[in-house]
Scaffold this active site. Structure first.
Site, PDB file in Angstrom:
ATOM      1  N   LYS A 153     130.774  14.018  69.599  1.00  0.00           N
ATOM      2  CA  LYS A 153     130.728  12.546  69.540  1.00  0.00           C
ATOM      3  C   LYS A 153     131.919  11.988  68.745  1.00  0.00           C
ATOM      4  CE  LYS A 153     126.385  12.927  68.188  1.00  0.00           C
ATOM      5  NZ  LYS A 153     126.039  14.279  68.674  1.00  0.00           N
ATOM      6  N   ILE A 154     132.126  12.516  67.534  1.00  0.00           N
ATOM      7  CA  ILE A 154     133.190  11.973  66.677  1.00  0.00           C
ATOM      8  C   ILE A 154     134.572  12.420  67.172  1.00  0.00           C
ATOM      9  CG2 ILE A 154     134.150  11.963  64.330  1.00  0.00           C
ATOM     10  CD1 ILE A 154     131.187  12.309  63.347  1.00  0.00           C
ATOM     11  N   ASP A 173     137.397  23.518  71.617  1.00  0.00           N
ATOM     12  CA  ASP A 173     135.937  23.409  71.505  1.00  0.00           C
ATOM     13  C   ASP A 173     135.346  24.452  72.444  1.00  0.00           C
ATOM     14  OD1 ASP A 173     133.146  22.526  71.705  1.00  0.00           O
ATOM     15  OD2 ASP A 173     133.818  20.589  70.941  1.00  0.00           O
ATOM     16  N   CYS A 204     134.341  19.697  63.997  1.00  0.00           N
ATOM     17  CA  CYS A 204     133.252  20.610  64.410  1.00  0.00           C
ATOM     18  C   CYS A 204     132.272  20.741  63.244  1.00  0.00           C
ATOM     19  CB  CYS A 204     133.818  21.962  64.824  1.00  0.00           C
ATOM     20  SG  CYS A 204     134.730  22.793  63.531  1.00  0.00           S
ATOM     21  N   PRO A 205     131.036  21.189  63.500  1.00  0.00           N
ATOM     22  CA  PRO A 205     130.074  21.325  62.392  1.00  0.00           C
ATOM     23  C   PRO A 205     130.395  22.546  61.537  1.00  0.00           C
ATOM     24  CG  PRO A 205     129.071  22.017  64.467  1.00  0.00           C
ATOM     25  CD  PRO A 205     130.445  21.526  64.807  1.00  0.00           C
ATOM     26  N   THR A 231     137.392  15.293  58.120  1.00  0.00           N
ATOM     27  CA  THR A 231     136.312  14.327  57.846  1.00  0.00           C
ATOM     28  C   THR A 231     134.968  14.952  58.225  1.00  0.00           C
ATOM     29  OG1 THR A 231     136.616  13.394  60.054  1.00  0.00           O
ATOM     30  CG2 THR A 231     137.718  12.240  58.247  1.00  0.00           C
ATOM     31  N   ARG A 233     133.211  18.711  57.326  1.00  0.00           N
ATOM     32  CA  ARG A 233     132.536  19.327  56.187  1.00  0.00           C
ATOM     33  C   ARG A 233     133.560  20.130  55.404  1.00  0.00           C
ATOM     34  NH1 ARG A 233     129.212  16.132  56.737  1.00  0.00           N
ATOM     35  NH2 ARG A 233     126.967  16.372  57.102  1.00  0.00           N
ATOM     36  N   ASP A 257     138.056  13.848  53.524  1.00  0.00           N
ATOM     37  CA  ASP A 257     136.927  12.996  53.140  1.00  0.00           C
ATOM     38  C   ASP A 257     135.785  13.876  52.644  1.00  0.00           C
ATOM     39  OD1 ASP A 257     135.593  10.427  53.013  1.00  0.00           O
ATOM     40  OD2 ASP A 257     134.384  11.082  54.737  1.00  0.00           O
ATOM     41  N   GLU A 262     132.090  19.587  46.782  1.00  0.00           N
ATOM     42  CA  GLU A 262     131.922  18.148  46.501  1.00  0.00           C
ATOM     43  C   GLU A 262     130.587  17.798  45.853  1.00  0.00           C
ATOM     44  OE1 GLU A 262     132.207  16.681  50.647  1.00  0.00           O
ATOM     45  OE2 GLU A 262     130.155  15.962  50.436  1.00  0.00           O
ATOM     46  N   HIS A 294     133.737  11.294  50.739  1.00  0.00           N
ATOM     47  CA  HIS A 294     132.726  11.341  51.808  1.00  0.00           C
ATOM     48  C   HIS A 294     132.253   9.938  52.195  1.00  0.00           C
ATOM     49  CE1 HIS A 294     129.875  14.509  53.638  1.00  0.00           C
ATOM     50  NE2 HIS A 294     129.917  13.454  54.426  1.00  0.00           N
TER      51      HIS A 294
HETATM   52  P1  NAD Z   1     128.707  16.813  67.635  1.00  0.00           P
HETATM   53  O1  NAD Z   1     127.607  17.829  67.590  1.00  0.00           O
HETATM   54  O2  NAD Z   1     128.601  15.671  68.585  1.00  0.00           O
HETATM   55  O3  NAD Z   1     130.094  17.551  67.942  1.00  0.00           O
HETATM   56  C1  NAD Z   1     130.474  18.772  67.360  1.00  0.00           C
HETATM   57  C2  NAD Z   1     131.368  19.493  68.341  1.00  0.00           C
HETATM   58  O4  NAD Z   1     131.845  20.682  67.708  1.00  0.00           O
HETATM   59  C3  NAD Z   1     130.648  19.922  69.628  1.00  0.00           C
HETATM   60  O5  NAD Z   1     131.377  19.507  70.764  1.00  0.00           O
HETATM   61  C4  NAD Z   1     130.605  21.446  69.520  1.00  0.00           C
HETATM   62  O6  NAD Z   1     130.679  22.100  70.792  1.00  0.00           O
HETATM   63  C5  NAD Z   1     131.833  21.716  68.677  1.00  0.00           C
HETATM   64  N1  NAD Z   1     131.823  23.033  68.045  1.00  0.00           N
HETATM   65  C6  NAD Z   1     130.758  23.726  67.563  1.00  0.00           C
HETATM   66  N2  NAD Z   1     131.172  24.918  67.086  1.00  0.00           N
HETATM   67  C7  NAD Z   1     132.514  24.963  67.280  1.00  0.00           C
HETATM   68  C8  NAD Z   1     133.502  25.936  66.992  1.00  0.00           C
HETATM   69  N3  NAD Z   1     133.182  27.106  66.432  1.00  0.00           N
HETATM   70  N4  NAD Z   1     134.781  25.653  67.317  1.00  0.00           N
HETATM   71  C9  NAD Z   1     135.109  24.465  67.909  1.00  0.00           C
HETATM   72  N5  NAD Z   1     134.217  23.526  68.212  1.00  0.00           N
HETATM   73  C10 NAD Z   1     132.932  23.772  67.886  1.00  0.00           C
HETATM   74  O7  NAD Z   1     128.863  16.318  66.142  1.00  0.00           O
HETATM   75  P2  NAD Z   1     129.539  14.947  65.647  1.00  0.00           P
HETATM   76  O8  NAD Z   1     128.531  13.881  65.594  1.00  0.00           O
HETATM   77  O9  NAD Z   1     130.800  14.737  66.390  1.00  0.00           O
HETATM   78  O10 NAD Z   1     129.868  15.325  64.129  1.00  0.00           O
HETATM   79  C11 NAD Z   1     130.816  16.328  63.802  1.00  0.00           C
HETATM   80  C12 NAD Z   1     130.715  16.645  62.322  1.00  0.00           C
HETATM   81  O11 NAD Z   1     131.151  15.514  61.570  1.00  0.00           O
HETATM   82  C13 NAD Z   1     129.289  16.903  61.821  1.00  0.00           C
HETATM   83  O12 NAD Z   1     128.936  18.258  61.988  1.00  0.00           O
HETATM   84  C14 NAD Z   1     129.358  16.519  60.381  1.00  0.00           C
HETATM   85  O13 NAD Z   1     129.583  17.676  59.616  1.00  0.00           O
HETATM   86  C15 NAD Z   1     130.573  15.612  60.283  1.00  0.00           C
HETATM   87  N6  NAD Z   1     130.241  14.249  59.825  1.00  0.00           N
HETATM   88  C16 NAD Z   1     130.912  13.727  58.765  1.00  0.00           C
HETATM   89  C17 NAD Z   1     130.633  12.430  58.322  1.00  0.00           C
HETATM   90  C18 NAD Z   1     131.366  11.795  57.156  1.00  0.00           C
HETATM   91  O14 NAD Z   1     130.853  10.815  56.580  1.00  0.00           O
HETATM   92  N7  NAD Z   1     132.557  12.248  56.796  1.00  0.00           N
HETATM   93  C19 NAD Z   1     129.646  11.681  58.964  1.00  0.00           C
HETATM   94  C20 NAD Z   1     129.005  12.228  60.068  1.00  0.00           C
HETATM   95  C21 NAD Z   1     129.309  13.511  60.488  1.00  0.00           C
END
Ligand code: NAD
Length: 328
Positions: A153-154, A173, A204-205, A231, A233, A257, A262, A294
Site C-alpha cells: 500500500k505505502i 517485492d 516492506c514489513p 519509513t 521499521r 523515520d 527507538e 516515527h
Molecule cells: P503492505 O503489507 O501493504 O506492503 C508490504 C509489502 O512488502 C508487500 O507488497 C509485501 O509483498 C512486501 N514484502 C514482504 N516481504 C518482503 C521482502 N522480504 N522483500 C520485499 N518485499 C517484501 O504494508 P504497508 O501498509 O505498505 O506498510 C509497509 C510498512 O510500513 C509496514 O510494515 C510498517 O512497518 C511501516 N509503517 C510505518 C509507518 C510510520 O509511521 N513510519 C506507518 C505505517 C506503516
C-alpha cells in the site's frame, strides 16, 4: 460496552479516540505497555497498544491472567507482538491494516526533499540573518533512479509519487503489482535495485527475513553517495553498518523515520535528559542524516482512520462479529 486499557497515550491519541468513541470506557495510560505496566490491565478485556508497546510472552501471560481477551493494535505493523503466545493465551489480536498510506509515502518524500534541498538548514540560516547559499546545493530529482523495496500500500503510492516527479522507478517485492508495472515501474532483483538506484526507499514489513536487509553487504552494492530512506521499521537497517557507510561516504544521505532502538526514545521529550544511546547520538552528528521520530502516520486523515478502525475492531469483538482485521 468494553473497558479498554489504552497504553502509550499521547494527546493526539486521546483527542481522536474521544472524538470517535461511542460508549466504550477507555482508561488512557501514558506509560508504554511492558512487564511492569501490564498489570494496569487488571479486570479489563481489551488492551489498545501502539508500535513500541512490548507484547512479548511474559506481558501476554500477565494480560491473560488479568482477563484480557483482545489486543487491539492501533497500527499496521505487528512485529512487536508474540503471536504464538497470544494464540496460546487465547487472546485475539487485531490491527489497522490500512490508514492513509499516503501519510507515510508523503513523509518519505518529505525526507527526500529536505535532505536534498536542505530546507531545514536554509530555514535556520535565514532566521539568523545568514542569506548565504554555501553548501546548500542539491540535485534534480527528475530522471533519477529510485529503488522501492516493498510495493504494497505505502510503497505503491510512493512509487507513483516518484514516477510523477519524472523518476525511473525500480522495485523489489516478492509480489509483482501489475498496475504499477503498467504505469512504468520495473521489478528487478534486489542486487540490481541496489546497484542502480540513486535513492533507495524501504517499504516492506520487518520480519525475520527482512531484519538487517540493509547490511554491510547490501550497502557495498549501492552507488557511491546513495540516498537511503526508511519509513518502515528500524530493524530493516543494520545501524552500525550504515554508520560505517556514512563515514566512508558510500551513503551520501540517510533519512529515517524509524530506528532499530527507538523504543525508549521516540515519542518522548528527552530534551533535558542525557541521551544514553551512543549509536543514535553518532547518527545525529552527521550533517547528511535526517531523523524524524516515527511521525509518518501523523496526519489528520491517518489519525481519524486509526481511531475509527480500532474502535470498530473492538465493537466487532464485543458483538461477536467476524474480526476482519484479525492477525492470525
Ligand atoms: P503492505 O503489507 O501493504 O506492503 C508490504 C509489502 O512488502 C508487500 O507488497 C509485501 O509483498 C512486501 N514484502 C514482504 N516481504 C518482503 C521482502 N522480504 N522483500 C520485499 N518485499 C517484501 O504494508 P504497508 O501498509 O505498505 O506498510 C509497509 C510498512 O510500513 C509496514 O510494515 C510498517 O512497518 C511501516 N509503517 C510505518 C509507518 C510510520 O509511521 N513510519 C506507518 C505505517 C506503516
Amino acid at each position: 460496552m468494553k473497558k479498554i486499557a489504552f497504553f502509550s497515550t499521547k494527546p493526539y491519541d486521546k483527542e481522536f479516540f474521544e472524538k470517535y468513541n461511542q460508549g466504550h470506557e477507555i482508561d488512557f495510560y501514558e506509560v508504554a505497555l511492558n512487564e511492569q505496566s501490564a498489570r494496569l490491565a487488571e479486570g479489563v478485556e481489551v488492551v489498545c497498544a501502539f508500535v513500541n508497546d512490548k507484547l512479548n510472552a511474559a506481558v501476554i501471560e500477565t494480560l491473560q491472567k488479568s482477563g484480557v481477551q483482545l489486543i487491539a493494535l492501533r497500527c499496521a505493523g505487528f512485529n512487536n507482538v508474540d503471536l504464538a503466545a497470544a494464540e496460546q493465551a487465547n487472546i485475539k489480536v487485531v490491527r489497522v491494516p490500512a490508514y492513509s498510506p499516503y501519510a507515510v509515502a508523503e513523509h518519505a518524500l518529505a525526507l527526500i526533499m529536505t535532505l536534498n534541498r536542505k530546507t531545514h538548514k536554509a530555514y535556520n540560516r535565514v532566521r539568523e540573518g545568514n542569506f548565504s547559499l554555501e553548501k546548500l546545493t542539491g540535485f534534480d530529482i527528475y530522471q533519477k533512479t529510485v529503488g522501492v523495496i516493498g510495493t504494497g500500500k505505502i510503497g505503491g503510492i510512493f512509487a507513483r509519487i516518484m514516477l510523477g516527479l519524472g523518476c525511473k522507478v525500480l522495485a523489489y517485492d516478492t509480489y509483482h503489482d501489475e498496475h504499477l508495472m503498467a504505469i512504468g515501474v520495473s521489478y528487478v532483483n534486489l542486487d540490481e535495485l541496489l546497484n542502480a538506484s540513486d535513492i533507495v526507499s524501504l517499504h516492506c514489513p520487518l520480519t525475520e527475513e527482512t531484519r538487517h536487509l540493509i547490511n554491510t553487504e547490501a550497502l557495498d552494492q549501492m552507488k557511491k553517495g546513495v540516498m537511503v530512506i526508511n519509513t518502515s521499521r528500524g530493524g530493516l537497517i543494520d545501524t552500525q553498518a550504515v554508520v560505517e557507510a556514512l563515514k566512508n561516504k558510500t551513503v551520501g544521505y540517510l533519512g529515517i523515520d524509524v530506528y532499530e532502538q527507538e523504543e525508549n526514545v521516540f515519542f518522548n521529550d528527552l530534551s533535558e535528559e542525557i541521551l544514553q544511546d551512543d549509536t543514535l547520538a553518532r547518527l545525529m552528528t552527521f550533517p547528511n542524516v535526517l531523523i524524524t521520530s516515527h511521525q509518518g502516520f501523523l496526519t489528520e486523515e491517518a489519525l481519524t482512520q486509526i481511531a475509527i478502525t480500532t474502535l470498530q475492531n473492538i465493537s466487532d469483538f464485543e458483538h461477536q462479529r467476524e474480526l476482519t482485521n484479525e492477525i492470525k
